[in-house]
Design a protein around this motif. Structure first.
Motif, PDB file in Angstrom:
ATOM      1  N   GLY A 131       0.814  -1.205   0.000  1.00 29.41           N
ATOM      2  CA  GLY A 131       0.000   0.000   0.000  1.00 29.41           C
ATOM      3  C   GLY A 131       0.847   1.254   0.000  1.00 29.41           C
ATOM      4  N   PRO A 132       0.233   2.402  -0.303  1.00 31.88           N
ATOM      5  CA  PRO A 132       0.992   3.655  -0.356  1.00 31.88           C
ATOM      6  C   PRO A 132       1.603   4.045   0.973  1.00 31.88           C
ATOM      7  N   ARG A 133       1.023   3.600   2.099  1.00 31.93           N
ATOM      8  CA  ARG A 133       1.550   3.938   3.414  1.00 31.93           C
ATOM      9  C   ARG A 133       2.302   2.778   4.064  1.00 31.93           C
ATOM     10  N   ASP A 134       2.501   1.700   3.294  1.00 31.52           N
ATOM     11  CA  ASP A 134       3.195   0.535   3.841  1.00 31.52           C
ATOM     12  C   ASP A 134       4.693   0.634   3.581  1.00 31.52           C
ATOM     13  N   GLU A 135       5.448   0.017   4.455  1.00 30.87           N
ATOM     14  CA  GLU A 135       6.889  -0.058   4.268  1.00 30.87           C
ATOM     15  C   GLU A 135       7.218  -1.243   3.376  1.00 30.87           C
ATOM     16  N   ALA A 308       5.209  -0.527 -15.960  1.00 28.50           N
ATOM     17  CA  ALA A 308       5.801   0.497 -15.101  1.00 28.50           C
ATOM     18  C   ALA A 308       7.132   0.960 -15.679  1.00 28.50           C
ATOM     19  N   SER A 309       7.650   2.062 -15.137  1.00 28.93           N
ATOM     20  CA  SER A 309       8.977   2.569 -15.478  1.00 28.93           C
ATOM     21  C   SER A 309       9.484   3.385 -14.296  1.00 28.93           C
ATOM     22  N   LEU A 310      10.772   3.591 -14.241  1.00 28.45           N
ATOM     23  CA  LEU A 310      11.355   4.309 -13.109  1.00 28.45           C
ATOM     24  C   LEU A 310      10.851   5.753 -13.003  1.00 28.45           C
ATOM     25  N   PRO A 311      10.771   6.519 -14.093  1.00 25.87           N
ATOM     26  CA  PRO A 311      10.226   7.874 -13.952  1.00 25.87           C
ATOM     27  C   PRO A 311       8.790   7.895 -13.434  1.00 25.87           C
ATOM     28  N   LEU A 312       7.968   6.935 -13.867  1.00 23.34           N
ATOM     29  CA  LEU A 312       6.594   6.889 -13.373  1.00 23.34           C
ATOM     30  C   LEU A 312       6.539   6.547 -11.891  1.00 23.34           C
ATOM     31  N   ILE A 313       7.426   5.674 -11.439  1.00 21.51           N
ATOM     32  CA  ILE A 313       7.472   5.351 -10.012  1.00 21.51           C
ATOM     33  C   ILE A 313       7.863   6.577  -9.197  1.00 21.51           C
ATOM     34  N   ILE A 314       8.861   7.322  -9.667  1.00 23.96           N
ATOM     35  CA  ILE A 314       9.252   8.560  -8.968  1.00 23.96           C
ATOM     36  C   ILE A 314       8.084   9.526  -8.921  1.00 23.96           C
ATOM     37  N   PHE A 319       4.656  12.226  -4.708  1.00 22.09           N
ATOM     38  CA  PHE A 319       3.508  13.043  -4.312  1.00 22.09           C
ATOM     39  C   PHE A 319       2.680  12.399  -3.201  1.00 22.09           C
ATOM     40  N   ARG A 320       3.159  11.325  -2.642  1.00 23.96           N
ATOM     41  CA  ARG A 320       2.456  10.699  -1.520  1.00 23.96           C
ATOM     42  C   ARG A 320       3.002  11.241  -0.207  1.00 23.96           C
ATOM     43  N   SER A 321       2.142  11.310   0.779  1.00 21.76           N
ATOM     44  CA  SER A 321       2.533  11.893   2.065  1.00 21.76           C
ATOM     45  C   SER A 321       3.289  10.921   2.962  1.00 21.76           C
ATOM     46  N   SER A 322       3.263   9.651   2.653  1.00 25.99           N
ATOM     47  CA  SER A 322       3.923   8.658   3.490  1.00 25.99           C
ATOM     48  C   SER A 322       5.438   8.808   3.423  1.00 25.99           C
ATOM     49  N   ARG A 328      11.114   5.686  -1.111  1.00 29.16           N
ATOM     50  CA  ARG A 328      11.135   4.933  -2.365  1.00 29.16           C
ATOM     51  C   ARG A 328      11.389   5.851  -3.562  1.00 29.16           C
ATOM     52  N   ALA A 329      10.848   7.051  -3.527  1.00 29.36           N
ATOM     53  CA  ALA A 329      11.061   7.990  -4.621  1.00 29.36           C
ATOM     54  C   ALA A 329      12.533   8.388  -4.727  1.00 29.36           C
TER      55      ALA A 329
END
Length: 359
Positions: A131-135, A308-314, A319-322, A328-329
Motif C-alpha cells: 500500500g501507499p503507506r506501507d513499508e 511500469a517505469s522508473l520515472p513513473l514510479i518517482i 507526491f504521496r505523504s507517506s 522509495r522515490a
C-alpha cells in the motif's frame, strides 16, 4: 708622410637596441590566493556594513571583487593583456562553478536521501501488494519497464538517425537536404509532452488500443531521433575528407567507403551521441503517463498491458505523504542516476574498443 690604417680584429659594436615592450614580471603564485582571501574579507565587511551577511551572498559578492583585484595586480606587474586574460579566466571558472553547483547539490541530496533505502530487496521486488503507506516494496517492475521501453526507442531511433545523418553528410544536397535539416531542428525543440500526446492521439485514440510499453518506446524514439541525427552528423563531418578520397581513388564504392572507413572512424562519437540520446529520454515522465499506463506488477511483455517505469514510479511516490513513499522515490531517483552512469561507462568502453587503432 702617409700613414696606413691596419685592419683590426675587434668586432664592430652596433648600438644597443632597446625593447619597445615594457618590462614585466610574472605574478607570484601566492598572490592570487592572498587576493582571494582579501576579496572574501572585503565582501564580509561590505555585507556587515549593509546588515545582510550570509555565506552564499558573501561568495557571490567576493567574485567580482576578486576579479578586480587580480586584474589590477596583473596590470601592474604583467601588463594589460595578461590582466585581461586573468579576468576572463576568473569569469570562466565562475560560470563553470555556477553550472556545476546545482548538479552537485542534486546529486549529493539524492545520495543522502536514497542510499539508505537502496538495497538488494528494493531492486528485486515490485510494489505488488504494498500500500501507499506501507513499508517495503521495490522497483524491479520499473527497471524492467525502463529497459524495455528505452530499448524499443533505441531500436527505432538509432538506425533511422544514423541513416538520416549519413544522407545529410554524404549525399544530401539541394532542397530535400535543407528540408530534412529544418525538420530535425524543429524536432529538437519539441516538448516531451507533445511527443506523448502525438502517440496518444495517433495510436491509442486513432486505433482504439490500450496503453502499452511499446507505445511509450515509440514516444521516446521521437525525442531520441533528433539527438542521434545531430550528434552523428557532427561526428561524420569531423572525419577527414582525405580518407574518403583515398578510398574512392582505390576504386572502393562510396557505400563501402562509408561503411568501412567513415563510420568506424567516427564510431566513438557516434556511440557517445547515442548514449546522450538515451540519457535524454530515460528520465522522461510526461510521454509515459499518456502512453504506458501504470501498474505495480511486473510485466515483461511491452506489447501487452500497462507497464511500469522508473520515472513513473518517482512521479507516483514523490507526491504521496507517506515517509516510506518518499524514501522509495529518492531511492528510485538514485537508481536512475546510477543506470545512466553505467550506460555511459559501457558506451565509453565500446567506443574505445571499436575505435580505429594505429598500427
Amino acid at each position: 708622410m702617409s700613414t696606413t690604417l691596419l685592419p683590426t680584429n675587434e668586432p664592430t659594436r652596433e648600438p644597443e637596441s632597446r625593447s619597445l615592450l615594457p618590462e614585466t614580471r610574472p605574478l607570484p603564485g601566492w598572490m592570487p590566493w592572498a587576493l582571494a582571501v582579501a576579496a572574501v574579507g572585503l565582501s564580509v565587511l561590505l555585507l556587515l556594513a549593509l546588515g545582510s551577511l550570509n555565506l552564499p551572498l558573501a561568495v557571490v559578492v567576493s567574485v567580482p571583487i576578486f576579479a578586480a583585484l587580480v586584474g589590477l595586480a596583473s596590470a601592474r606587474l604583467e601588463g594589460t593583456r595578461r590582466a585581461k586574460d586573468r579576468i576572463v579566466t576568473v569569469v570562466v571558472y565562475t560560470c563553470f562553478a555556477l553550472a556545476i553547483l546545482p548538479l552537485l547539490s542534486v546529486l549529493i541530496t539524492t545520495i543522502q536521501r536514497g542510499a539508505s533505502h537502496l538495497t538488494p530487496y528494493f531492486l528485486t521486488h515490485s510494489q505488488r501488494g504494498i500500500g501507499p503507506r506501507d513499508e517495503g516494496g521495490g522497483i524491479y517492475h520499473g527497471i524492467i519497464g525502463t529497459f524495455e521501453q528505452v530499448g524499443i526507442a533505441a531500436l527505432i531511433a538509432v538506425p533511422i538517425g544514423l541513416l538520416v545523418a549519413v544522407y545529410l553528410v554524404e549525399y544530401g544536397r539541394g532542397a530535400l537536404a535543407r528540408a530534412v535539416t529544418f525538420f530535425v531542428d524543429v524536432m529538437t525543440g519539441v516538448p516531451s509532452i507533445v511527443a506523448g500526446l502525438f502517440v496518444y492521439t495517433a495510436i491509442l485514440l486513432g486505433f482504439g488500443t490500450t496503453p502499452k510499453g511499446v507505445w511509450g518506446g515509440l514516444a521516446l524514439s521521437i525525442l531520441m531521433l533528433p539527438v542521434v541525427v545531430r550528434s552523428t552528423e557532427e561526428m561524420l563531418k569531423l572525419v577527414p575528407n582525405d580518407l574518403r578520397e583515398a578510398s574512392l581513388a582505390l576504386g572502393v564504392p562510396k557505400w563501402k567507403t562509408i561503411v568501412s572507413i567513415v563510420m568506424p572512424t567516427a564510431i566513438g562519437g557516434i556511440v557517445t551521441g547515442v548514449m546522450l540520446s538515451v540519457a535524454r529520454v530515460i528520465g522522461e515522465t510526461a510521454p509515459l503517463v499518456l502512453t504506458v499506463g501504470a501498474t505495480d506488477s511486473i510485466n515483461f511483455n511491452a506489447f501487452d498491458g500497462p507497464q511500469a517505469s522508473l520515472p513513473l514510479i518517482i512521479y507516483d511516490q514523490a507526491f504521496r505523504s507517506s515517509p516510506y513513499a518518499q524514501d522509495r522515490a529518492w531511492a528510485t531517483a538514485l537508481t536512475l542516476i546510477l543506470l545512466v552512469l553505467i550506460l555511459n561507462l559501457v558506451a565509453r568502453g565500446i567506443a574505445r574498443w571499436k575505435a580505429p587503432k594505429a598500427r
